[in-house]
Design a protein around this motif. Structure first.
Motif, PDB file in Angstrom:
ATOM      1  N   TYR A   1     -82.033  -8.280  22.199  1.00  0.00           N
ATOM      2  CA  TYR A   1     -82.517  -6.974  22.640  1.00  0.00           C
ATOM      3  C   TYR A   1     -81.515  -6.375  23.632  1.00  0.00           C
ATOM      4  O   TYR A   1     -80.820  -7.088  24.338  1.00  0.00           O
ATOM      5  CB  TYR A   1     -83.901  -7.090  23.291  1.00  0.00           C
ATOM      6  CG  TYR A   1     -84.943  -7.624  22.332  1.00  0.00           C
ATOM      7  CD1 TYR A   1     -85.727  -6.770  21.568  1.00  0.00           C
ATOM      8  CD2 TYR A   1     -85.115  -9.001  22.154  1.00  0.00           C
ATOM      9  CE1 TYR A   1     -86.668  -7.265  20.666  1.00  0.00           C
ATOM     10  CE2 TYR A   1     -86.041  -9.497  21.266  1.00  0.00           C
ATOM     11  CZ  TYR A   1     -86.815  -8.626  20.520  1.00  0.00           C
ATOM     12  OH  TYR A   1     -87.731  -9.120  19.621  1.00  0.00           O
TER      13      TYR A   1
ATOM     14  N   CYS B   1     -82.038   0.446  26.422  1.00  0.00           N
ATOM     15  CA  CYS B   1     -81.771   1.744  25.822  1.00  0.00           C
ATOM     16  C   CYS B   1     -81.369   2.729  26.918  1.00  0.00           C
ATOM     17  O   CYS B   1     -82.228   3.302  27.607  1.00  0.00           O
ATOM     18  CB  CYS B   1     -83.008   2.232  25.078  1.00  0.00           C
ATOM     19  SG  CYS B   1     -82.740   3.699  24.080  1.00  0.00           S
TER      20      CYS B   1
ATOM     21  N   LEU C   1     -84.588  -2.316  23.123  1.00  0.00           N
ATOM     22  CA  LEU C   1     -84.737  -2.236  21.679  1.00  0.00           C
ATOM     23  C   LEU C   1     -84.118  -3.460  21.019  1.00  0.00           C
ATOM     24  O   LEU C   1     -83.119  -3.995  21.516  1.00  0.00           O
ATOM     25  CB  LEU C   1     -84.051  -0.985  21.134  1.00  0.00           C
ATOM     26  CG  LEU C   1     -84.700   0.367  21.422  1.00  0.00           C
ATOM     27  CD1 LEU C   1     -83.894   1.474  20.750  1.00  0.00           C
ATOM     28  CD2 LEU C   1     -86.147   0.405  20.946  1.00  0.00           C
TER      29      LEU C   1
ATOM     30  N   SER D   1     -82.876  -2.687  14.079  1.00  0.00           N
ATOM     31  CA  SER D   1     -84.156  -2.013  13.866  1.00  0.00           C
ATOM     32  C   SER D   1     -84.303  -1.697  12.384  1.00  0.00           C
ATOM     33  O   SER D   1     -83.311  -1.633  11.650  1.00  0.00           O
ATOM     34  CB  SER D   1     -84.219  -0.723  14.687  1.00  0.00           C
ATOM     35  OG  SER D   1     -84.098  -0.975  16.078  1.00  0.00           O
TER      36      SER D   1
ATOM     37  N   HIS E   1     -88.961  -2.440  16.286  1.00  0.00           N
ATOM     38  CA  HIS E   1     -88.768  -0.994  16.168  1.00  0.00           C
ATOM     39  C   HIS E   1     -88.726  -0.569  14.715  1.00  0.00           C
ATOM     40  O   HIS E   1     -87.895  -1.050  13.936  1.00  0.00           O
ATOM     41  CB  HIS E   1     -87.463  -0.590  16.873  1.00  0.00           C
ATOM     42  CG  HIS E   1     -87.146   0.868  16.776  1.00  0.00           C
ATOM     43  ND1 HIS E   1     -88.118   1.840  16.675  1.00  0.00           N
ATOM     44  CD2 HIS E   1     -85.966   1.539  16.768  1.00  0.00           C
ATOM     45  CE1 HIS E   1     -87.550   3.037  16.612  1.00  0.00           C
ATOM     46  NE2 HIS E   1     -86.249   2.884  16.648  1.00  0.00           N
TER      47      HIS E   1
ATOM     48  N   SER F   1     -78.823  -0.040  19.302  1.00  0.00           N
ATOM     49  CA  SER F   1     -79.393  -0.698  18.127  1.00  0.00           C
ATOM     50  C   SER F   1     -78.793  -0.086  16.878  1.00  0.00           C
ATOM     51  O   SER F   1     -78.227   1.010  16.907  1.00  0.00           O
ATOM     52  CB  SER F   1     -80.923  -0.519  18.124  1.00  0.00           C
ATOM     53  OG  SER F   1     -81.527  -1.151  17.007  1.00  0.00           O
TER      54      SER F   1
END
Length: 329
Positions: free
Chosen positions: A14, A17, A24, A28, A58, A293
């Motif tokens: 992760y 952001c 995030l 994703s 996500h 991401s």
């Protein structure tokens, strides 16, 4: 009854952001393709649930996803959410967008306040949600004043219909203006979503630097150039591939003979790194400091797993990066 894997957060990586409180997953899942009429909802559900079991929290949608049935992706996602994922709603980041043609007449497109607010209300109904985590304006509107569009995004957040605001397909100057307006309205822009891959590097010309300076996150779509940066087209266009579908732009856009030669050389380099071409292409996008991401699509659980394995090798030597640049010249 679906029960999420207990180890779902053990292997996913992760990243924060921008300058926000949101982390995030570095990979994703986007529902642009494969979540409309292409396959039964049960098969779509297998992909969605497998993604969550892998720590992919996500899920990215838009009002018009599900072509040729706009809205179908949100509807199908809502079905799976209701049957299986609803108990995990607090663990999910669900995003949707509005900005492309959605219904007849002058109020079903672009960036007016009426369109954005009406579209989000429809999206929430299709998904069975009270709010989305991120609501994006999908593309700049050359006619509507930016103040109106950003004002609508800010009010949507203040109304609680979205937790965060985002923009997509905005160039550097447009993005900086939009981010500044949102900030003045008390609603920071969480994230920008540009197209970015090895074959389309426009975001490097100022946008990434601006996002870092503004503290706005970045999630890149089409990182595999709609499948061109995979081994799928190295020996021609398979009959069941996206490039073979009527109306697709992938062939003329990415699969010229010159491009195919570059892609074959990139595939050789990926093999030396112990990766597939797709995995290397995703890792390459994630090498960029501004990128939070990368959005992948998936037509099967296996494809999802193979692509997510890019996280096992995210580092590049300077020689590898130089060789990639030489190949892509």
């Amino acid at each position: 009854m679906y029960q999420a894997a207990e180890n779902r957060y053990d292997t996913m990586k992760y990243k924060r952001c921008g300058r926000s409180g949101i982390m995030l997953p570095m990979v994703s899942l986007g529902l642009w393709q494969n979540f409309g009429l292409e396959k039964p909802v049960s098969e779509q559900g297998e992909i969605l649930l497998s993604a969550f079991d892998m720590g992919i929290t996500h899920f990215d949608l838009a009002n018009n996803y599900g072509f040729p049935a706009p809205g179908k992706a949100e509807e199908n996602f809502g079905t799976v959410l209701k049957s299986d994922l609803l108990p995990y709603r607090e663990e999910l980041i669900i995003s949707t967008k509005a900005g492309y043609d959605m219904w007849p007449g002058p109020y079903g497109n672009w960036g007016s306040r009426k369109y954005l607010m009406s579209s989000l209300d429809q999206s929430l109904k299709r998904m069975g949600l009270e709010y989305v985590d991120i609501f994006y304006h999908h593309r700049p509107d050359p006619e509507t004043p930016l103040e109106e569009t950003m004002g609508a995004l800010a009010d949507i957040v203040k109304q609680g219909k979205a937790l965060y605001a985002g923009i997509s397909n905005y160039g550097e100057q447009e993005a900086v203006k939009a981010i500044s307006m949102l900030r003045d309205l008390g609603v920071p822009c969480l994230i920008d979503q540009p197209r970015y891959n090895m074959l389309e590097r426009g975001a490097e010309d100022g946008l990434f630097g601006a996002l870092l300076e503004q503290g706005t996150g970045c999630i890149c779509y089409s990182p595999l150039a709609q499948g061109a940066l995979t081994n799928r087209y190295l020996n021609g266009v398979p009959a069941d591939s996206r490039a073979a579908r009527k109306g697709t732009t992938i062939g003329g856009r990415y699969l010229t003979e010159e491009r195919l030669e570059q892609i074959r050389r990139l595939d050789e380099l990926a093999g030396k790194r112990g990766q597939t071409l797709a995995q290397m292409a995703l890792s390459w996008v994630l090498r960029e400091p501004a990128v939070t991401s990368v959005l992948i699509g998936a037509s099967s659980v296996k494809q999802l797993e193979d692509n997510a394995a890019c996280l096992e090798n995210l580092s590049f030597t300077q020689q590898e990066l130089k060789e990639i640049d030489i190949i892509l010249k």
